[in-house]
Motif scaffolding. Structure first.
Motif, PDB file in Angstrom:
ATOM      1  N   LEU A  16       0.868  -1.177   0.000  1.00 30.60           N
ATOM      2  CA  LEU A  16       0.000   0.000   0.000  1.00 30.60           C
ATOM      3  C   LEU A  16       0.901   1.222   0.000  1.00 30.60           C
ATOM      4  O   LEU A  16       1.809   1.320   0.825  1.00 30.60           O
ATOM      5  N   LYS A  17       0.673   2.144  -0.911  1.00 31.44           N
ATOM      6  CA  LYS A  17       1.437   3.380  -0.941  1.00 31.44           C
ATOM      7  C   LYS A  17       0.502   4.570  -0.829  1.00 31.44           C
ATOM      8  O   LYS A  17      -0.457   4.693  -1.597  1.00 31.44           O
ATOM      9  N   ALA A  18       0.774   5.428   0.146  1.00 33.51           N
ATOM     10  CA  ALA A  18       0.048   6.680   0.330  1.00 33.51           C
ATOM     11  C   ALA A  18       1.018   7.819   0.091  1.00 33.51           C
ATOM     12  O   ALA A  18       2.121   7.810   0.635  1.00 33.51           O
ATOM     13  N   LEU A  23       1.541  14.362  -5.623  1.00 32.81           N
ATOM     14  CA  LEU A  23       2.250  13.256  -6.273  1.00 32.81           C
ATOM     15  C   LEU A  23       1.315  12.098  -6.588  1.00 32.81           C
ATOM     16  O   LEU A  23       1.772  11.019  -6.942  1.00 32.81           O
ATOM     17  N   ALA A  24       0.020  12.331  -6.486  1.00 32.86           N
ATOM     18  CA  ALA A  24      -0.952  11.249  -6.575  1.00 32.86           C
ATOM     19  C   ALA A  24      -1.123  10.697  -7.987  1.00 32.86           C
ATOM     20  O   ALA A  24      -1.890   9.762  -8.187  1.00 32.86           O
ATOM     21  N   ARG A  25      -0.431  11.249  -8.962  1.00 37.05           N
ATOM     22  CA  ARG A  25      -0.539  10.742 -10.335  1.00 37.05           C
ATOM     23  C   ARG A  25       0.279   9.473 -10.565  1.00 37.05           C
ATOM     24  O   ARG A  25       0.192   8.857 -11.633  1.00 37.05           O
ATOM     25  N   GLU A  26       1.090   9.084  -9.592  1.00 35.54           N
ATOM     26  CA  GLU A  26       2.006   7.958  -9.793  1.00 35.54           C
ATOM     27  C   GLU A  26       1.337   6.671 -10.265  1.00 35.54           C
ATOM     28  O   GLU A  26       1.827   6.037 -11.217  1.00 35.54           O
ATOM     29  N   PRO A  27       0.226   6.210  -9.665  1.00 37.39           N
ATOM     30  CA  PRO A  27      -0.348   4.943 -10.145  1.00 37.39           C
ATOM     31  C   PRO A  27      -0.839   5.011 -11.578  1.00 37.39           C
ATOM     32  O   PRO A  27      -0.731   4.024 -12.318  1.00 37.39           O
ATOM     33  N   ASP A  28      -1.386   6.157 -12.008  1.00 38.78           N
ATOM     34  CA  ASP A  28      -1.843   6.279 -13.391  1.00 38.78           C
ATOM     35  C   ASP A  28      -0.672   6.213 -14.364  1.00 38.78           C
ATOM     36  O   ASP A  28      -0.763   5.579 -15.424  1.00 38.78           O
ATOM     37  N   ILE A  47      -6.737   1.263  -6.927  1.00 41.72           N
ATOM     38  CA  ILE A  47      -6.478   2.676  -6.642  1.00 41.72           C
ATOM     39  C   ILE A  47      -7.694   3.245  -5.932  1.00 41.72           C
ATOM     40  O   ILE A  47      -8.825   3.039  -6.367  1.00 41.72           O
ATOM     41  N   SER A  48      -7.479   3.945  -4.838  1.00 37.70           N
ATOM     42  CA  SER A  48      -8.576   4.618  -4.137  1.00 37.70           C
ATOM     43  C   SER A  48      -8.933   5.899  -4.880  1.00 37.70           C
ATOM     44  O   SER A  48      -8.093   6.792  -4.997  1.00 37.70           O
ATOM     45  N   PRO A  49     -10.142   6.037  -5.411  1.00 33.22           N
ATOM     46  CA  PRO A  49     -10.486   7.214  -6.224  1.00 33.22           C
ATOM     47  C   PRO A  49     -10.355   8.537  -5.481  1.00 33.22           C
ATOM     48  O   PRO A  49      -9.967   9.551  -6.065  1.00 33.22           O
ATOM     49  N   LEU A  55      -2.634   0.081  -4.290  1.00 27.80           N
ATOM     50  CA  LEU A  55      -2.059  -1.217  -3.954  1.00 27.80           C
ATOM     51  C   LEU A  55      -1.311  -1.762  -5.157  1.00 27.80           C
ATOM     52  O   LEU A  55      -1.751  -1.603  -6.305  1.00 27.80           O
ATOM     53  N   ALA A  56      -0.183  -2.408  -4.899  1.00 29.70           N
ATOM     54  CA  ALA A  56       0.595  -3.030  -5.969  1.00 29.70           C
ATOM     55  C   ALA A  56       1.138  -4.366  -5.491  1.00 29.70           C
ATOM     56  O   ALA A  56       1.384  -4.561  -4.290  1.00 29.70           O
TER      57      ALA A  56
END
Length: 239
Positions: A16-18, A23-28, A47-49, A55-56
């Motif tokens: 889990l990464k918060a 910086l929230a664009r990282e998962p996209d 990804i939490s909207p 999560l990865a």
């Protein structure tokens, strides 16, 4: 700046990464890069909207701080492969969340100036492949800027070998001599990009925590001055 937690599940370990909102664009970005199928990337499972936490799957391996100089050179070659495959995908990268870093933004807008945080701690070496991760600071900009943080704290002989490996990986597109000449020009700008990234982080966390970033900001300021004052110094890394 971020919190990363690992937990076991019936599908294997998950991370889990918060991260900070900016910086929230990282998962996209990670999902977009993985969709190109040009190299291994983190497998995002959810990804939490609302807050963009994600999560990865655990990607295993060891980080670049623990491997040999030869394996680190291979990491640079992997980076160049990704850069080459995305060099004509500017609009797609921006749509995925990468920030365009232009001369105008360098001069006028510290707040929007971010850089890919490429250092040995953000690469994973596995048995038969290399995985690049942590795309929080991904931008659309000059590929030479990625060398700044990679060369930090390296010995001069290692720095020379890393540059040789990086330029050789680009050789089918740009002559190594031309790349080396371009690095002399880009080096002060690369230091400035790193410094401005840290200034923004200090602004984000506020006065209660900015001391975590201010010493490193000063360090990049000194490297910028050295690189700008002595552009012809035959120093491959940082002075």
């Amino acid at each position: 700046m971020s919190a990363v937690l690992r937990t076991p599940t019936d599908r294997g370990d998950l991370y889990l990464k918060a991260v900070l909102p900016r910086l929230a664009r990282e998962p996209d970005i990670t999902r977009y890069l993985a969709s190109l199928r040009i190299a291994p990337f983190s497998t995002i499972t959810a990804i939490s909207p609302g807050d963009r936490w994600w999560l990865a799957e655990d990607f295993g391996g060891v980080d670049g701080w623990t491997v040999s100089a030869e394996q680190r050179r291979a990491c640079l070659t992997q980076l160049v492969m990704v850069q080459k495959e995305t060099i004509h995908r500017r609009d797609e990268l921006i749509a995925a969340g990468c920030v365009p870093l232009t001369p105008a933004s360098l001069a006028d807008d510290v707040g929007s100036t971010l850089a890919r945080d490429f250092h040995p701690g953000n690469v994973i070496v596995r048995d038969d492949e290399i995985l690049l991760h942590d795309w929080s600071f991904a931008t659309v900009t000059n590929p030479l800027f990625d060398l700044a943080s990679w060369l930090l704290d390296t010995s001069e002989p290692d720095a020379a070998s890393y540059l040789d490996a990086y330029f050789a990986a680009w050789a089918d597109t740009v002559a190594p001599e031309r790349m080396r000449s371009a690095w002399h020009v880009a080096k002060p700008l690369a230091a400035m990009v790193e410094m401005m990234k840290l200034i923004e982080l200090a602004d984000i966390v506020g006065p209660d925590h900015d001391f975590n970033w201010l010493p490193m900001t000063y360090g990049w300021g000194r490297r910028l001055l050295n690189a700008a004052t002595h552009p012809d110094l035959t120093i491959n890394g940082w002075r």
